[in-house]
Scaffold this motif. Structure first.
Motif, mmCIF file in Angstrom:
data_model
loop_
_atom_site.group_PDB
_atom_site.id
_atom_site.type_symbol
_atom_site.label_atom_id
_atom_site.label_comp_id
_atom_site.label_asym_id
_atom_site.label_seq_id
_atom_site.Cartn_x
_atom_site.Cartn_y
_atom_site.Cartn_z
ATOM 1 N N GLU A 1 39.114 -19.330 -24.487
ATOM 2 C CA GLU A 1 39.907 -18.899 -23.347
ATOM 3 C C GLU A 1 39.012 -18.831 -22.120
ATOM 4 O OE1 GLU A 1 42.690 -15.083 -21.928
ATOM 5 O OE2 GLU A 1 41.715 -15.093 -23.909
ATOM 6 N N LEU A 2 39.486 -19.344 -20.998
ATOM 7 C CA LEU A 2 38.790 -19.264 -19.716
ATOM 8 C C LEU A 2 39.732 -18.633 -18.701
ATOM 9 C CD1 LEU A 2 37.118 -22.814 -19.433
ATOM 10 C CD2 LEU A 2 35.975 -20.667 -20.023
ATOM 11 N N VAL A 26 34.116 -16.311 -13.774
ATOM 12 C CA VAL A 26 35.017 -16.633 -14.877
ATOM 13 C C VAL A 26 34.729 -15.734 -16.076
ATOM 14 C CG1 VAL A 26 33.478 -18.439 -15.774
ATOM 15 C CG2 VAL A 26 35.923 -18.522 -16.313
ATOM 16 N N THR A 27 35.782 -15.376 -16.791
ATOM 17 C CA THR A 27 35.663 -14.685 -18.064
ATOM 18 C C THR A 27 35.839 -15.700 -19.180
ATOM 19 O OG1 THR A 27 36.483 -12.575 -17.196
ATOM 20 C CG2 THR A 27 36.634 -12.905 -19.573
ATOM 21 N N VAL A 28 34.937 -15.666 -20.141
ATOM 22 C CA VAL A 28 34.962 -16.591 -21.277
ATOM 23 C C VAL A 28 35.144 -15.782 -22.548
ATOM 24 C CG1 VAL A 28 33.701 -18.356 -22.562
ATOM 25 C CG2 VAL A 28 33.389 -18.158 -20.078
ATOM 26 N N ARG A 29 36.134 -16.146 -23.340
ATOM 27 C CA ARG A 29 36.309 -15.546 -24.667
ATOM 28 C C ARG A 29 36.218 -16.655 -25.697
ATOM 29 N NH1 ARG A 29 40.026 -12.703 -21.451
ATOM 30 N NH2 ARG A 29 39.500 -10.486 -21.283
ATOM 31 N N GLY A 30 35.414 -16.447 -26.729
ATOM 32 C CA GLY A 30 35.239 -17.485 -27.732
ATOM 33 C C GLY A 30 34.331 -17.036 -28.843
ATOM 34 N N GLU A 31 33.424 -17.916 -29.274
ATOM 35 C CA GLU A 31 32.507 -17.613 -30.369
ATOM 36 C C GLU A 31 31.204 -18.371 -30.167
ATOM 37 O OE1 GLU A 31 34.288 -20.493 -33.784
ATOM 38 O OE2 GLU A 31 35.682 -19.083 -32.824
ATOM 39 N N CYS A 41 42.667 -23.870 -16.252
ATOM 40 C CA CYS A 41 42.227 -22.805 -15.339
ATOM 41 C C CYS A 41 41.930 -23.355 -13.952
ATOM 42 C CB CYS A 41 41.026 -22.067 -15.907
ATOM 43 S SG CYS A 41 39.480 -22.994 -15.894
ATOM 44 N N GLY A 42 42.266 -24.626 -13.736
ATOM 45 C CA GLY A 42 42.086 -25.216 -12.411
ATOM 46 C C GLY A 42 40.705 -25.770 -12.148
ATOM 47 N N GLY A 43 39.884 -25.897 -13.214
ATOM 48 C CA GLY A 43 38.530 -26.411 -13.040
ATOM 49 C C GLY A 43 37.583 -25.334 -12.551
ATOM 50 N N LEU A 44 36.294 -25.624 -12.609
ATOM 51 C CA LEU A 44 35.274 -24.671 -12.171
ATOM 52 C C LEU A 44 34.274 -25.367 -11.259
ATOM 53 C CD1 LEU A 44 34.421 -22.757 -15.485
ATOM 54 C CD2 LEU A 44 35.679 -21.857 -13.525
ATOM 55 N N SER A 45 33.874 -24.665 -10.224
ATOM 56 C CA SER A 45 32.821 -25.139 -9.333
ATOM 57 C C SER A 45 31.640 -24.181 -9.410
ATOM 58 C CB SER A 45 33.326 -25.216 -7.887
ATOM 59 O OG SER A 45 34.425 -26.104 -7.782
ATOM 60 N N ARG A 46 30.519 -24.621 -8.888
ATOM 61 C CA ARG A 46 29.325 -23.774 -8.889
ATOM 62 C C ARG A 46 29.604 -22.470 -8.147
ATOM 63 N NH1 ARG A 46 23.221 -25.606 -6.976
ATOM 64 N NH2 ARG A 46 22.211 -23.614 -7.400
ATOM 65 N N ARG A 96 38.447 -30.223 -22.436
ATOM 66 C CA ARG A 96 38.990 -30.617 -21.133
ATOM 67 C C ARG A 96 40.273 -29.855 -20.804
ATOM 68 N NH1 ARG A 96 39.120 -34.995 -17.566
ATOM 69 N NH2 ARG A 96 37.646 -36.238 -18.797
ATOM 70 N N ALA A 97 41.178 -29.717 -21.781
ATOM 71 C CA ALA A 97 42.463 -29.070 -21.518
ATOM 72 C C ALA A 97 42.287 -27.627 -21.049
ATOM 73 C CB ALA A 97 43.329 -29.115 -22.777
ATOM 74 N N LEU A 98 41.288 -26.933 -21.601
ATOM 75 C CA LEU A 98 41.058 -25.546 -21.212
ATOM 76 C C LEU A 98 40.558 -25.466 -19.776
ATOM 77 C CD1 LEU A 98 41.375 -22.875 -22.737
ATOM 78 C CD2 LEU A 98 38.928 -22.957 -23.256
#
Length: 222
Positions: free
Chosen positions: A97-98, A70-75, A61-66, A55-57
């Motif tokens: 990271e979002l 967005v760029t996603v970095r992770g695993e 980033c201000g939330g996401l809508s349809r 949730r914090a991530l």
């Protein structure tokens, strides 16, 4: 599987949210939300990849809508679905990271781990050589993710000659594939996920002890 401490699992995606994030589960007091990310291929087809984010991530980033880019970095993470509903192996991208931003679609993954089953070398009906593998990638604290990987052509022949327990490092992409499951009295359309191998890398060059801890496509940003 023995924890080596050198396995690498790093993912970079850029695409558009196909749906807004929905609550998934709570783990150690942290709420996680999931959303499908649509990432276009050069062919024009698109992969629908499941992204998991705390949730914090999302709030950061201000939330996401349809439709949001967005760029996603992770695993990449896996777990076995024992509910009997849907695919048994569930594969998702855990976001670290979002970044809401426009740009070209991107789907790049670097992995290093250990082959945990004999590679399966075969030919398609059209005569293309293909190799299926299962790569075990250790997390910290002794757990591991088991990722189905697929290689083609000359890479398939190289992978097909490897043995169980051998170290493998690769540069590839995570892709989705739909198929029809026969359930006896009915059929059901399902989605499978696999890692498509683009290049093989020297294992010693991608781990914490190697000379390159960054992704090949990230070097220009350092």
């Amino acid at each position: 599987m023995k924890q080596t401490g050198t396995d690498v699992n790093r993912m970079v995606l850029h695409g558009r949210a196909a749906h807004p994030p929905a609550f998934s589960h709570c783990n150690h007091g942290v709420e996680f939300f999931s959303f499908p990310l649509s990432v276009s291929r050069l062919s024009g087809a698109a992969d629908q990849l499941n992204v998991m984010a705390p949730r914090a991530l999302l709030e950061g980033c201000g939330g996401l809508s349809r439709g949001d880019a967005v760029t996603v970095r992770g695993e990449v993470r896996t777990f076995n679905n024992r509910s009997g509903v849907g695919s048994r192996l569930v594969i998702s991208v855990l976001a670290r990271e979002l970044v809401p931003e426009e740009g070209e679609d991107e789907n790049r993954l670097i992995l290093s781990g250990t082959l945990c089953k004999p590679p399966s070398l075969r030919s398609t009906p059209l005569g293309r050589t293909i190799c299926d593998m299962i790569l075990a990638v250790n997390r910290r604290y002794g757990r591991a993710d088991y990722l189905p990987c697929i290689a083609w052509g000359s890479l398939a022949h190289l992978c097909g000659g490897m043995e169980v327990g051998g170290a493998l490092a690769l540069d590839g992409r995570l892709q989705s594939r739909t198929y029809t499951k026969n359930l006896g009295d009915r059929t059901e359309e399902r989605t499978a996920f696999e890692v498509s191998v683009m290049n093989l890398l020297p294992p010693e060059g991608v781990g914490p002890g190697g000379g390159s801890a960054c992704l090949p496509w990230e070097r220009s940003r350092i």
